[in-house]
Every structure is written in structure tokens, then in C-alpha cells.
Design an enzyme around this catalytic site. Sequence first.
Site, PDB file in Angstrom:
ATOM      1  N   THR A 182       0.841  -1.179  -0.159  1.00 19.06           N
ATOM      2  CA  THR A 182      -0.086   0.013  -0.183  1.00 19.06           C
ATOM      3  C   THR A 182       0.756   1.270   0.017  1.00 19.06           C
ATOM      4  O   THR A 182       1.801   1.380   0.614  1.00 19.06           O
ATOM      5  CB  THR A 182      -1.016   0.077   1.296  1.00 19.06           C
ATOM      6  OG1 THR A 182      -1.803  -0.907   1.068  1.00 19.06           O
ATOM      7  CG2 THR A 182      -1.857   1.239   1.287  1.00 19.06           C
ATOM      8  N   PHE A 222       1.379   5.053   0.588  1.00 21.38           N
ATOM      9  CA  PHE A 222       0.612   6.484   1.613  1.00 21.38           C
ATOM     10  C   PHE A 222       1.211   7.711   0.994  1.00 21.38           C
ATOM     11  O   PHE A 222       2.346   7.603   0.703  1.00 21.38           O
ATOM     12  CB  PHE A 222       1.110   6.024   2.864  1.00 21.38           C
ATOM     13  CG  PHE A 222       0.321   4.749   3.386  1.00 21.38           C
ATOM     14  CD1 PHE A 222       0.878   3.637   3.517  1.00 21.38           C
ATOM     15  CD2 PHE A 222      -0.888   4.850   4.387  1.00 21.38           C
ATOM     16  CE1 PHE A 222       0.378   2.446   4.091  1.00 21.38           C
ATOM     17  CE2 PHE A 222      -1.401   3.797   4.873  1.00 21.38           C
ATOM     18  CZ  PHE A 222      -0.894   2.705   4.676  1.00 21.38           C
TER      19      PHE A 222
END
Length: 631
Positions: A528, A530
Site C-alpha cells: 500500500t 501512502f
Amino acid sequence: MILVLGKGTTREEIERLKEILRSEGHMVKEIGGVEERVLGIVGKNYREGAYYESLPGVEKAVPVSKPYKLVSRELQPAASVIKVGDVAIGGDRLVVIAGPCGVEGRTATLEIARIVRRHGAVLFRGGAFKPRTSPYAFQGMGEEGLKILREVREETGLGIVTEMTSPGQADLMMKYVDVVQIGARNMQNFELLKSVGRIGKPVLLKRGLSATIEEWLMSAEYILSEGNDQVILCERGIRTFERYTRNTLDLTAVPVIKKLTHLPIIVDPSHATGIREKVSPMARAAIAAGADGLIIEVHTDPDKALSDGPQSLYPEQFEQLMRDLYVIAPVVGKQVDYAYLDKAAVMKPRTGGNKAPATVVYSGVPGSFSHKACLQFFGSEVPLNNCSSFKEVFDLVDSEQAAFGVVPVENSLTGSIHENYDLLLEYDLKIAGEVTLRIKHNLMGLSSARIEELERVYSHPQAFQQCREYLEQNPGWDLIACKDTASAIQRVKESGDPKEAAIGEGAEPISGMAVLKEGIETNPRNFTRFVVISRNGSLPGPNNKSSIIYSVSDKPGALFETLRIFAANDINIVKLESRPIHSRPWEYMFYVDLETDIAEEHNKRIMNELMEKTEFFKFLGSYNKGAQENR
Ligand code: PEP
Ligand code: MN
């Protein structure tokens, strides 16, 4: 002995208890657990457990089974993080210490320091007192060398790691050094250990040439027992029958040490192998094995080095190694941060100023992936606050109640997190950085839970999606959505129901839960990304990536006209995504990530051209994508 205190014990009661224990000759260490209050006591004359349990405030007395006490995980389950200035050893960011074996002269030492800092080292090594096998070999420059090291710190900001070979050098160490190294040959020099125990500075304790892990930990115990608990262990190879390499690197020591003690461990592949070509492979392996960092010898002219030239990396080799570590680190849940020291410098002057407080805000609970992303990007030294929605993160940064916010924008398997893309459009905030985490999901439950008996599983909907294949094998489970993975784990812990489980990472702050099944995500390449948002604050480091949003008129070729600008200027598009414009059905905004700093002076022309060809244009920010290419 570990004394578990009653839940309602007051501060005064704890202080009184400590006084009693100290008056009986015990050394007392207060261990701040999340849920339990614990005192660790060590001394020569223990009494029966029942005696301690009779003292006011003590609920349970548990003996520590190992011969080493203060260093043992039994006494302190949470990992210790050792701070050296702005650098934290044992946290989420890998710490690389680099420099020559010995300080040989001012110019060369400063040059090496500048190079290793540029490539990502955060502490500098170099011996001024060299314990050499031969009395005729270079013995180090002594205090002259320490003065050069002090200059390195002043110029580069790198903290200094250097070896102390005799208790008589304690004053010099106090004056010039940040981390005191105890060399392999001195691991069992008990007077020296006691002396660094009293010095009050972090100690790098190398494993002895033929020391067992237990002997090594007993040496660490000496230092802690003198009141200094800032010890970093360093595996540097042990002597075996194998003579091909200088020593045999015992990488097994890394996971073993992690289990036995709360102290951080770093690896020295230079002294372990003694051969330049073998250093990088073993350094990579050490990080993969879970080491908190590395100490590596680097020299600009190793053939002329006065000691350990054959094992010293050339600067280019060190640079390449750091690039490899940058890729490997997220796989084991860590991060190489090239702007580590620069970021710390930026965050400092903010405190007390009239700008937004130097805090970072994220959405979720401690232990969530967003929390981890903050720790990896900013380190544990920066104050973190949490809130309960992505919109709140934007609001808090926008209203200058926090200097930075961290929000997820995309996952490698499930795609963009649209809410945050829409918020980036809505708010007038900038992207100041990015950080990528590997998302590993475990099935977590109470230790008494059995997978076959589970009925309900809690997690974030994205996590369910990422674990689809595993969940399909268990169609009977009720899947219940939670705000984030960390709160799902918390919920199961609080319910105390062995028929319930949660999917999440099971990070340290939530203890007492067992991993029922590890790594249940369908694809292990699950990352992921960010972004760090801020109102104005850019962060240091060369900006090599930019994000923009735009819309074009509803005409054939309008999008193509914008893309042509990137092609003509040799700009790589790393992401292109369209999002519906809320008020205009079937019309779209384009979100574009570019591999360049589009705000740079010489790119102004490109930005102007883009504005001409678009109906709406918004610059989201230029930032560092972390990798090293443009340095
Ligand atoms: C050194 O770090 O240069 C050194 C002498 O290491 P060790 O004590 O591990 O041999
Ligand atoms: Mn050396």
C-alpha cells in the site's frame, strides 16, 4: 524476578515498593507495559516468591528462568529502541552505520563521511583506538582521530560510533563520541563493560570471536546492571573451522537474539566475511533475517587503507547495496529512509514556532497500517496523533492543527483508495512525500482459539478482499467489517471469545493475541502506498516525483494533447487514473503522477503548456519517491 503489580496500584505505592526493594539490595527496573505494570528486580540475594507477593501492590512474582535478567525478553517483552540523536535503532527504519575501519586522516575521513551520508548511512563509524592482532600494525590516531570524528559530526550531522579499548578512555568517549563500541576481542573484558555501563552513552556490543549467544548476553547484562540499558548487539562473525572467510557469519543469531532479548541487533558483514565481494550478499541476507541495521566498512581508497582494506566497500558498491536494501526492507516490514537526518532537522525548528505543531496525524488506531506508515516515514521521535476518518486528517492539516497527515492512496492489488483521491482534489493541500508498506495479513485470535472452531472474522473490507482466496476456503465464517485492521484485533481481544478472529498485522502494541495463521493474503506482493500531506511544508531530499490533477475539454484528442507534452519532454508517467467529476456525469478528472519535479524552474514552461491545454489544473506537489537515482 518479575513483579506484576495490581491494576489499581498508585504511583506512591510503586515508589514505596521500589524503595523497599532497593534497600534489600535489588536493582529495580520499571517496565511500562501497555496493560500491565511490571517491576523487574535483579540482585544477588533473592528471596522466596511468596515474600515478594506479600509486599503491598505486588500481585504475582515470576522468576526469570535465564541467567541474564535485565536483557531478557521475559523481563521486558517490548523491543527496546535505542536513540542516538535523531536516529532510533530497533524501530521501523533500518539503521546503517558506515565508514572506514580506522580514522586515518582528516580529508579522507570527511570525504568518506559525505559519501556514506549521501547514500543513506545515518551514523558514522571509524576507529581511533584499534585493537590489532599485531603490535606492529596501525594502532589508530587516538585523540587526534576523535577530533576528526567530531568534525565529521559537525559537518554532516552523522552521529559517531567508535571503539573504546580501555576504561582509561572513558573521558575521551564522553567528550567526542555518540556510540561507544566494544570490540569482539573485548567482549568479556568485564572492567571495560562496567566502565561503559557507567558512561551513560549507547553501547555497540560486538559478539566475541568465540562467544556463545549466552555469554554475549551475559556481557550485555554487565552493562545494563551498571544502569546503562542502551545496548545494541552486533553479530560480526564467529571463529569456526572454516577459513575461506575471515569469520563465519552466524545469521541464526539474529532471530535467536530477537527471541531472547529486547535489545536491538545489527550485523557487521565486513568483519564477518573479510572479503569485499561477500559483504553485500551477507548484508542483504542480514536484513532479510530481521536485523535492525548494519555496520559496514567503506573506504574511498581501500587498497591503501591502513586496516581492513580488503573488506572495505568502494563507495559505488555501498551505493548499490543501499539501493538493494531500499527494495528489500519493506518485505520485512522496515524502511530505508534516505532523508532520515534531513527530515529530523526539518521537524525540529517547528516545535515552539508559530507554525502548525510538528505533529503528524493519521486515521485509525495505534497498530494500524496508517500508524506504521507514519512511524516508517517520520520515525518514532515525532509526535503522532490519530483521528477517526480520512476527512478529519485533511481537516486537521488544513486548519494547521497538525503539520503533516498520512493517508493511503492505493494498494497494489485492490487499486486506488478513491476517497482520498477525492479529498486531494477538494482540499488545498500538498503532497510532501510518500511511503510504501508491505501489507501482510495474519489471522489473529486468542491463544485458546482454534481455526476449525471459528465462526466470525473481523477486519477492514480491503483486508477481506486481499485475503479472498483464503476466506473462500472457509465459507462458513461471518465476515464483519471494521474501521481498520488494528481495531478488529482489539475487538476480538476484548470480546475474549475463541470463536472470533481478526485479520490484521498483529503489530506489537496489541499484545496477548496469537497468530492463528500467518500470511493469508492471496498475493504476497501486497503493497500500500501512502502519501504525506501538508499545507505548505515540503520535506528535504531531491524531489523526483510530482502529482497533478486536470480535466480537458470534451473534444477528440484533448487528453492526447496533454500526454503529448509529457512525451515531447521525455517525462515518464508513472500513474494515470480517471475519476468522475461529481457535478458532470460522464466527465472525468485525470490524476497523473510524473517522474520529475514539475515545479522546478526549468519545467515551468511545461507546466504553463499544460495549463493552456487543460480546463482545470491543480498541482498536488513535488516530492521524493525515496529511491536514489536523482541524487
Ligand atoms: C572494527 O569494527 O573495526 C573491529 C575491530 O571489529 P571487531 O571488534 O568486530 O573485530
Ligand atoms: Mn575493521
